[in-house]
Write a protein that holds these residues in place. Sequence first.
Motif, mmCIF file in Angstrom:
data_model
loop_
_atom_site.group_PDB
_atom_site.id
_atom_site.type_symbol
_atom_site.label_atom_id
_atom_site.label_comp_id
_atom_site.label_asym_id
_atom_site.label_seq_id
_atom_site.Cartn_x
_atom_site.Cartn_y
_atom_site.Cartn_z
ATOM 1 N N MET A 158 -4.690 11.992 -3.211
ATOM 2 C CA MET A 158 -4.362 10.585 -2.999
ATOM 3 C C MET A 158 -3.700 10.339 -1.645
ATOM 4 S SD MET A 158 -5.324 8.784 -5.619
ATOM 5 C CE MET A 158 -6.181 9.303 -7.112
ATOM 6 N N GLY A 159 -3.514 11.403 -0.833
ATOM 7 C CA GLY A 159 -2.942 11.221 0.493
ATOM 8 C C GLY A 159 -1.631 11.954 0.664
ATOM 9 N N VAL A 160 -0.954 11.643 1.760
ATOM 10 C CA VAL A 160 0.330 12.265 2.090
ATOM 11 C C VAL A 160 1.435 11.244 1.866
ATOM 12 C CG1 VAL A 160 1.696 13.375 3.902
ATOM 13 C CG2 VAL A 160 -0.783 13.738 3.801
ATOM 14 N N SER A 161 2.420 11.604 1.071
ATOM 15 C CA SER A 161 3.502 10.672 0.752
ATOM 16 C C SER A 161 4.261 10.268 2.017
ATOM 17 C CB SER A 161 4.464 11.324 -0.243
ATOM 18 O OG SER A 161 5.451 10.406 -0.630
ATOM 19 N N GLY A 162 4.521 8.983 2.143
ATOM 20 C CA GLY A 162 5.285 8.472 3.278
ATOM 21 C C GLY A 162 4.474 8.232 4.530
ATOM 22 N N ALA B 207 0.831 -1.210 0.000
ATOM 23 C CA ALA B 207 0.000 0.000 0.000
ATOM 24 C C ALA B 207 0.865 1.259 0.000
ATOM 25 C CB ALA B 207 -0.931 -0.007 1.210
ATOM 26 N N ALA B 208 1.979 1.227 0.746
ATOM 27 C CA ALA B 208 2.880 2.384 0.799
ATOM 28 C C ALA B 208 3.502 2.647 -0.568
ATOM 29 C CB ALA B 208 3.970 2.149 1.842
ATOM 30 N N LYS B 209 3.917 1.572 -1.241
ATOM 31 C CA LYS B 209 4.560 1.711 -2.554
ATOM 32 C C LYS B 209 3.570 2.232 -3.598
ATOM 33 C CE LYS B 209 7.598 -1.426 -3.419
ATOM 34 N NZ LYS B 209 8.268 -2.713 -3.780
ATOM 35 N N VAL B 210 2.364 1.643 -3.618
ATOM 36 C CA VAL B 210 1.342 2.081 -4.574
ATOM 37 C C VAL B 210 0.908 3.511 -4.260
ATOM 38 C CG1 VAL B 210 -1.019 1.672 -5.398
ATOM 39 C CG2 VAL B 210 0.529 -0.258 -5.047
ATOM 40 N N GLY B 211 0.799 3.832 -2.963
ATOM 41 C CA GLY B 211 0.393 5.177 -2.560
ATOM 42 C C GLY B 211 1.323 6.248 -3.111
ATOM 43 N N LEU C 124 5.191 2.659 9.727
ATOM 44 C CA LEU C 124 4.697 1.321 10.058
ATOM 45 C C LEU C 124 5.568 0.249 9.408
ATOM 46 C CD1 LEU C 124 0.828 1.832 9.719
ATOM 47 C CD2 LEU C 124 2.235 1.979 11.771
ATOM 48 N N VAL C 125 5.976 0.497 8.157
ATOM 49 C CA VAL C 125 6.837 -0.462 7.457
ATOM 50 C C VAL C 125 8.187 -0.554 8.159
ATOM 51 C CG1 VAL C 125 7.991 -1.000 5.280
ATOM 52 C CG2 VAL C 125 5.674 -0.056 5.254
ATOM 53 N N THR C 126 8.739 0.599 8.549
ATOM 54 C CA THR C 126 10.029 0.626 9.255
ATOM 55 C C THR C 126 9.949 -0.142 10.574
ATOM 56 O OG1 THR C 126 10.533 2.777 8.282
ATOM 57 C CG2 THR C 126 11.819 2.143 10.214
ATOM 58 N N ASN D 226 2.377 -10.733 8.068
ATOM 59 C CA ASN D 226 3.346 -11.045 9.127
ATOM 60 C C ASN D 226 2.750 -10.853 10.523
ATOM 61 O OD1 ASN D 226 3.420 -8.231 9.424
ATOM 62 N ND2 ASN D 226 5.640 -8.199 9.803
ATOM 63 N N GLY D 227 1.398 -10.771 10.565
ATOM 64 C CA GLY D 227 0.697 -10.785 11.845
ATOM 65 C C GLY D 227 0.663 -9.468 12.591
ATOM 66 N N LYS D 228 1.146 -8.381 11.940
ATOM 67 C CA LYS D 228 1.233 -7.114 12.663
ATOM 68 C C LYS D 228 1.055 -5.948 11.702
ATOM 69 C CE LYS D 228 5.282 -5.882 14.300
ATOM 70 N NZ LYS D 228 6.498 -5.731 15.155
ATOM 71 N N GLY D 229 0.040 -5.125 11.947
ATOM 72 C CA GLY D 229 -0.203 -3.936 11.147
ATOM 73 C C GLY D 229 -1.000 -2.956 11.983
#
Length: 617
Positions: free
Chosen positions: A472-476, A457-461, A481-483, A491-494
């Motif tokens: 479309m939102g705010v970049s980054g 989602a971050a990459k497509v965003g 959350l990914v970091t 992976n069970g966590k979001g």
Amino acid sequence: TIAVIDGACVGGGLELVLACDFRIARASDKTRLGLPEVRLGIIPGFGGTQRLPRLIGIQRSLDFILTGRTVDAKRAQRAGIVDRVIPEEFGPEMIRSVAHAFAIELRSEALRQRIKARRQKLNAQGFLLEKNFLGRRVLFEQARKRVKAEAKGHYPAPLLALEAVEKGYPLDLRAGLAIEAELLGKAIVTNVSKNLIKVFYLSEEMKRDKGVVQSKGVPQEFQRIGVLGAGVMGGGIAQLLAHNNLPARMKDVNFAAVAKGTEAAAKVFNEAVRKRRLTPKEMQNKMALISGAVDYSGFHRVDLVIEAIVENLDLKKKVFAELDSLVPAHAVLASNTSSLPITEMARATKRPDKVAGLHFFNPVHLMPLIEVIRGEQTSDETVASLVAFAKKLGKTPIVVKDSPGFLVNRILAVYMAEASRMLQAGGTIEEIDKALVDFGMPMGPFNLIDEVGIDVAAKVGKIMIEAFGERMGVSGALDKLVTDGRLGKKNGKGFYLYRGKEKQIDQNVYALLNLAPAKGQHFAKHEPEERCVLMMINEAAMCLSEGIIRRPHEVDAGMIFGTGFPPFRGGLLRYADSLGSNRVVERLEYYAGKLGDHFKPAAMLVEMAQQEKSFYN
């Protein structure tokens, strides 16, 4: 009387044969039996809610009446609906002979009694539940609880069907049929029924659509398919191909990756075996159609390559150039990318007319939509061939112009961006997700981001923001959350924490994003869903005006079959029409004044409001 079934026997067709004494059916792929009326917002009205429970018992009949599911001849025989199955190899004359011989056999009273006993066969629990008043009361109460939990107050037909069975079963058939007719009348007049019937006609129209204005000649057949990339999507695509008896040759960088793709396919097939939709032998035969390699061996014979590697444009262009020099001249090259430009990939080849997008949705075996992406030089023949191929796989294809995010992901991007704005403004994950689920979406926006994968989602965003700007939102926004190692469900966590089948909101997310959520309800009633859905309607109008998609009903098909937009609302643009273009523009302008220009109404919507037009008039 004996009914002979060869082909589809659903709805009124099944109700007609239920009025016969005995039924035999041919075991072909085309033979399906069921009562799908609840999927149209109505109930079986030709005796189905009365005759089927009397024939096979209450519990088994409710499984058909309340779900609308259809089964093949063998499963219909196991359920007690069909009394004898004819082999698929038998032609019309042989079927007629078998039916005649069966009629002669039925002169035996003993045989007739054995057949009737098999239909009504019950275990001890079934006997206690169905054969006395108190047991039936428990049975219907439990069924009612399940229906309410699944329908969530949006679909009245299953409850009306259950009421028809419950009230009619203890009475004689004539009285039961009168109750059924009365409740059918109540179901037919609901807006839900009207919208679901429109969705049915939408599905039928999509089946007839060839994807191009004028289809010349016969679409190209794809018999041998290469799949590039054996990840979640590659393995899912290979499984779908094998399920439809098409050989799939998977390639990845190493055999461990290929093995993961094969395991993903086997997992889907194993589940089908567990649910008795496939036999172990059938699974074995289908798995044998999937082969793997770490080089391009076997690709020199393919008719179609479906690329499903990582979302990196330079890497995709590199492999398309490699494929162009390896595969036959007639072969089509298709990318499963969810947002990257098909036209750029086509430029890396000497066959840009035979390059297109073929965007499957995850999980591949469950999601019915495929976006067929037309690049700047993609030929009509290629588009028509891929549309026909998607239908052969049992999917619903829509043709979309090459543009960032195509149709579905572009509309979803503004939906998720607005949810993120509300979170940043003090809303809670629970409040926002619940509001959209209550509206009818299959899951809330933050749950959806977890399902898609926060990294994806971050990459497509970022791609969408670069293409269309701040709406479309705010970049980054998702990078923190990914970091933190939060990739979502995989992976069970979001936004949620996952433990087996259980999930709960992770309160640590707020601190990680430097947010201080308000206590209690932060937004006005219905504000979260109104804001998210208005953004989707506005973006859909822009897609139509830009020629990204051809017609409103294709937008609705994309949103229903690609995102689970609630069918009982008729589709995104049907829902917009129910509000009226004046109301849509009025609310967009209200939020634009209050929250910013990302709510500015699309020019198409403003024009529609001025002329008092709708999407479908």
